[in-house]
Motif scaffolding. Structure first.
Motif, PDB file in Angstrom:
ATOM      1  N   SER A  28      -1.228  29.969  48.267  1.00  0.00           N
ATOM      2  CA  SER A  28      -1.798  31.110  49.422  1.00  0.00           C
ATOM      3  C   SER A  28      -1.732  32.590  48.518  1.00  0.00           C
ATOM      4  O   SER A  28      -1.928  33.139  49.391  1.00  0.00           O
ATOM      5  CB  SER A  28      -0.052  31.120  49.653  1.00  0.00           C
ATOM      6  N   LEU A  29      -1.774  33.048  47.100  1.00  0.00           N
ATOM      7  CA  LEU A  29      -2.045  33.781  46.093  1.00  0.00           C
ATOM      8  C   LEU A  29      -3.575  34.339  46.261  1.00  0.00           C
ATOM      9  O   LEU A  29      -3.866  34.952  46.091  1.00  0.00           O
ATOM     10  CB  LEU A  29      -1.503  33.922  45.455  1.00  0.00           C
ATOM     11  N   ASN A  30      -4.449  33.646  46.489  1.00  0.00           N
ATOM     12  CA  ASN A  30      -5.437  33.264  45.875  1.00  0.00           C
ATOM     13  C   ASN A  30      -6.614  31.997  45.695  1.00  0.00           C
ATOM     14  O   ASN A  30      -6.897  31.447  44.735  1.00  0.00           O
ATOM     15  CB  ASN A  30      -5.701  34.329  44.584  1.00  0.00           C
ATOM     16  N   PRO A  31      -6.994  32.315  46.967  1.00  0.00           N
ATOM     17  CA  PRO A  31      -7.029  30.414  47.514  1.00  0.00           C
ATOM     18  C   PRO A  31      -8.423  30.142  46.127  1.00  0.00           C
ATOM     19  O   PRO A  31      -8.739  29.197  45.364  1.00  0.00           O
ATOM     20  CB  PRO A  31      -8.020  30.291  48.542  1.00  0.00           C
ATOM     21  N   ASN A  32      -9.738  31.140  45.852  1.00  0.00           N
ATOM     22  CA  ASN A  32     -10.905  31.487  44.975  1.00  0.00           C
ATOM     23  C   ASN A  32     -10.035  30.873  43.646  1.00  0.00           C
ATOM     24  O   ASN A  32     -10.721  29.812  42.897  1.00  0.00           O
ATOM     25  CB  ASN A  32     -11.251  32.132  45.228  1.00  0.00           C
ATOM     26  N   ALA A  33      -8.867  31.509  43.295  1.00  0.00           N
ATOM     27  CA  ALA A  33      -8.666  31.306  41.904  1.00  0.00           C
ATOM     28  C   ALA A  33      -8.285  29.872  41.701  1.00  0.00           C
ATOM     29  O   ALA A  33      -8.234  29.388  40.966  1.00  0.00           O
ATOM     30  CB  ALA A  33      -8.118  32.442  41.433  1.00  0.00           C
ATOM     31  N   ALA A  34      -7.803  29.462  42.999  1.00  0.00           N
ATOM     32  CA  ALA A  34      -6.833  28.144  42.946  1.00  0.00           C
ATOM     33  C   ALA A  34      -8.034  27.018  42.726  1.00  0.00           C
ATOM     34  O   ALA A  34      -8.381  26.398  42.225  1.00  0.00           O
ATOM     35  CB  ALA A  34      -6.333  27.700  44.072  1.00  0.00           C
ATOM     36  N   ARG A  35      -9.009  27.408  43.372  1.00  0.00           N
ATOM     37  CA  ARG A  35      -9.953  26.173  43.033  1.00  0.00           C
ATOM     38  C   ARG A  35     -10.966  25.750  41.774  1.00  0.00           C
ATOM     39  O   ARG A  35     -11.098  25.150  41.338  1.00  0.00           O
ATOM     40  CB  ARG A  35     -11.877  26.727  44.214  1.00  0.00           C
ATOM     41  N   LEU A  36     -11.011  27.443  41.177  1.00  0.00           N
ATOM     42  CA  LEU A  36     -11.560  27.341  40.311  1.00  0.00           C
ATOM     43  C   LEU A  36     -10.734  26.882  38.782  1.00  0.00           C
ATOM     44  O   LEU A  36     -11.302  26.086  37.836  1.00  0.00           O
ATOM     45  CB  LEU A  36     -12.170  29.082  39.550  1.00  0.00           C
ATOM     46  N   VAL A  37      -9.198  26.345  39.716  1.00  0.00           N
ATOM     47  CA  VAL A  37      -8.926  26.643  38.140  1.00  0.00           C
ATOM     48  C   VAL A  37      -8.282  24.425  38.063  1.00  0.00           C
ATOM     49  O   VAL A  37      -7.654  23.701  37.574  1.00  0.00           O
ATOM     50  CB  VAL A  37      -7.271  26.470  37.990  1.00  0.00           C
ATOM     51  N   GLY A  38      -9.063  23.872  39.486  1.00  0.00           N
ATOM     52  CA  GLY A  38      -9.524  22.485  39.512  1.00  0.00           C
ATOM     53  C   GLY A  38      -8.175  21.809  40.975  1.00  0.00           C
ATOM     54  O   GLY A  38      -7.988  21.034  41.218  1.00  0.00           O
ATOM     55  N   ASN A  65      -7.959  20.639  44.882  1.00  0.00           N
ATOM     56  CA  ASN A  65      -8.721  20.833  45.743  1.00  0.00           C
ATOM     57  C   ASN A  65      -7.466  21.424  47.378  1.00  0.00           C
ATOM     58  O   ASN A  65      -6.935  20.861  46.911  1.00  0.00           O
ATOM     59  CB  ASN A  65      -8.700  18.758  45.942  1.00  0.00           C
ATOM     60  N   ASN A  66      -7.783  22.542  47.780  1.00  0.00           N
ATOM     61  CA  ASN A  66      -7.339  23.012  48.047  1.00  0.00           C
ATOM     62  C   ASN A  66      -6.843  22.665  49.775  1.00  0.00           C
ATOM     63  O   ASN A  66      -6.264  22.612  50.341  1.00  0.00           O
ATOM     64  CB  ASN A  66      -7.636  24.628  48.814  1.00  0.00           C
ATOM     65  N   ASP A  67      -8.149  21.976  49.886  1.00  0.00           N
ATOM     66  CA  ASP A  67      -8.147  20.595  51.368  1.00  0.00           C
ATOM     67  C   ASP A  67      -6.500  19.843  50.619  1.00  0.00           C
ATOM     68  O   ASP A  67      -5.652  19.264  52.020  1.00  0.00           O
ATOM     69  CB  ASP A  67      -9.465  20.002  51.590  1.00  0.00           C
ATOM     70  N   VAL A  68      -6.619  19.459  49.907  1.00  0.00           N
ATOM     71  CA  VAL A  68      -5.270  18.617  49.522  1.00  0.00           C
ATOM     72  C   VAL A  68      -4.078  19.064  50.344  1.00  0.00           C
ATOM     73  O   VAL A  68      -3.314  18.909  50.575  1.00  0.00           O
ATOM     74  CB  VAL A  68      -5.351  18.145  48.585  1.00  0.00           C
TER      75      VAL A  68
END
Ligand SMILES: Nc1ncnc2c1ncn2[C@@H]1O[C@H](COP(=O)(O)OP(=O)(O)OP(=O)(O)O)[C@@H](O)[C@H]1O
Ligand SMILES: [Mg+2]
Lengths: 239, 296
Positions: free
Chosen positions: B176-186, B188-191
């Motif tokens: 919720s804070l930063n979707p792209n940064a979350a993806r970059l630490v691995g 899986n945003n869909d999950v």
């Protein structure tokens, strides 16, 4: 270790990359330099899976990773510290580091990585409970790099780690980058506008201009290149 | 004084239900930045799941009641995740307006499918839990009311623990804070998004059953009003803010109950929208919310 070949990336009608190719050998620090809008960030975002290329491919440790989702690429040991740092502003320093180890399950290994990160950036240890958004710019950069190291990457991509940071701290951060490369054998792709600094710490360099590689070679050689000096190194005389 | 306490209790138990629903709106907003208008219909499905499951357990027992509630929560969690997967995931990256319109479509779909399957006539909700009237000092309290407050409290504490103490909860906040940064630490945003829908929908199911216990007639359009009010509660607390949604729900339920018991009782339902307008004018970020400048 990483081979990028003939990458074409566009944002809608705008072509950001038109055929970028380069190779990064295991254990090296290689830098990608170029002016504003040259396509450096776009290149990194495509490698890490945030953007999809129109054409071309990315190969990491012999595997074609072009079509993989970003989280699967991280899982293969390729980690991207994005431009503007992107720490999780409302989370504590501690939680940010924990997120860096999101894919690791082994608690002991996570604890070891934490100690390693604290060894490199002792400042983070003092700020564990602080909200990341309230850290200074330099501290946030340390956190962003520390967060990436928490995941035990084999390959690290840094997008302008010197951006908005005081010169003295830049020197420290670059020393740390070199140290990590030497001691851990971590391969690093460094994107910088500060070409002087980047050429000093790197073994090889690629120069990007409007989405194309226009020059490449060993960093020591490029440092002395008159044309490059004129464009990126302030145009001063050699020496 | 007695009347005040009595009304306060009524208000808090209504507010606890609004809070449970509001949490779902706010969590989904947190990870996807849109209002899931179908949420109020998941609440309705929760009540119907309770109705049907309730016929399979002995009535008026604590164990039976809790089992029904758990069953309905699981059913709605699956429903919520299915809605996300089928209706919203294909629109990832599309303009918010498209997703909002889709959400309204899903909402209408659930309402009218509900009418088709359950019929439009209201049904009486069974007494799932043991019923009693207790006297606490001068107060006369129904056990249902206490149950609402107790269950809501337990669920909100559980949610708090999940969001702030677990790995997936931290990932939710990171997305919720930063979707792209979350993806970059691995991540899986869909999950994570799917999990968020499941969690919010389970809370809505609990809310649906608690609501039906106190206002014991259910129909396929029953979600509309409480859903709107819970939406207002989420805005009141600061959309995207989890403690804010809980606070907003409790406040709104209490205010509404006091207005309902006063000379202005006809305006009981209008009060939520008056509050919405005031909040939008005076403090658009809500009570606990902060507007963070959107990064471009
Ligand atoms: N989201 C976007 N939408 C449209 N165009 C974009 C977007 N991001 C980048 N571009 C364009 O793509 C080109 C390359 O941008 P990129 O960010 O890769 O440059 P850069 O080399 O990283 O520059 P800088 O040193 O300023 O960070 C630029 O012309 C830019 O305007
Ligand atoms: Mg850039």
């Amino acid at each position: 270790m990483l081979t990028v070949s003939d990458l074409h990336v566009s944002y809608g009608a705008i072509n950001a990359l038109s055929g970028v190719s380069f190779t990064i050998p295991q254990g090296a620090i290689v830098t990608l330099i170029g002016g504003n809008g040259a396509g450096k960030t776009t290149t990194l975002r495509t490698i890490s899976g945030l953007l999809r290329p129109r054409r071309g491919s990315v190969t990491f440790r012999g595997e074609d990773i072009t079509a993989l989702p970003a989280h699967a690429i991280v899982a293969r040991g390729l980690c991207h510290v994005p431009e503007g740092r992107m720490v999780f502003a409302n989370l504590s320093v501690d939680e940010n580091l924990a997120m860096g180890a999101y894919l690791l399950r082994d608690r002991e290994r996570i604890a070891r990585n934490r100690e390693f990160v604290f060894g490199i950036f002792p400042r983070l240890k003092e700020r564990l409970r602080q909200t990341a958004g309230t850290l200074s710019g330099g501290e946030q950069q340390m956190l962003a790099i520390g967060r990436a190291l928490m995941g035990d990457p084999a390959f690290l991509m840094l997008d302008e780690p010197s951006l908005g940071i005081a010169p003295r701290l830049i020197a420290t951060i670059f020393e740390k980058i070199v140290e990590i490369n030497r001691t851990q054998g971590l391969t690093i792709l460094l994107v910088e506008q500060n070409a002087n600094l980047a050429l000093e710490v790197s073994a090889g360099a690629y120069v990007l201009e409007t989405g194309r590689v226009v020059m490449q070679g060993p960093s020591a050689q490029l440092r002395d290149d008159p044309q490059l000096r004129a464009t990126y190194l302030g145009g001063g005389p050699v020496g | 004084m007695t009347e005040f306490l009595q009304q306060l209790l009524n208000g808090l138990s209504l507010g606890a239900i609004y809070a449970l629903i509001a949490l779902g709106y706010t969590m989904v907003y947190g990870v996807l930045r849109f209002i899931n208008f179908a949420h109020s219909d998941v609440f309705m499905i929760g009540a119907f799941a309770g109705y049907y499951l309730g016929q399979r357990v002995p009535a008026g027992t604590l164990a039976g009641g809790l089992a029904v509630m758990a069953g309905a929560m699981v059913i709605c969690a699956v429903l919520g995740m299915a809605i996300e997967r089928l209706a919203y995931r294909p629109l990832r990256g599309a303009p918010t307006l498209n997703v909002l319109i889709t959400a309204i479509g899903v909402s209408l779909f659930l309402q009218y499918t509900g009418q088709l399957i359950f019929g439009a006539t209201p049904r009486t909700f069974p007494q799932l839990f043991p019923a009693a009237r207790l006297s606490i000092g001068p107060l006369s309290v129904s056990s249902n009311q206490l149950l609402v407050i107790a269950v809501a409290l337990v669920l909100m504490i559980a949610l708090q623990l999940i969001v702030f103490r677990t790995r997936i909860g931290t990932a939710m906040r990171a997305v919720s804070l930063n979707p792209n940064a979350a993806r970059l630490v691995g991540v899986n945003n869909d999950v994570v998004i799917s999990f968020t829908f499941g969690l919010g929908s389970a809370l809505a199911a609990a809310g649906g059953i608690l609501y039906a216990m106190n206002y014991p007639s259910i129909d396929p359009l029953m979600g509309v009003m409480p859903g709107l009010k819970a939406f207002v509660a989420a805005i009141l607390g600061g959309i995207g803010n989890i403690p804010g949604a809980a606070l907003g729900g409790l406040l709104l339920g209490t205010v509404e109950t006091f207005v309902g018991g006063s000379a202005f009782s006809t305006y009981k339902d209008a009060i939520a929208f008056a509050i919405l307008i005031l909040i939008l004018l005076l403090r658009p970020a809500g009570l606990l919310g902060r507007f963070v400048a959107e990064k471009v």
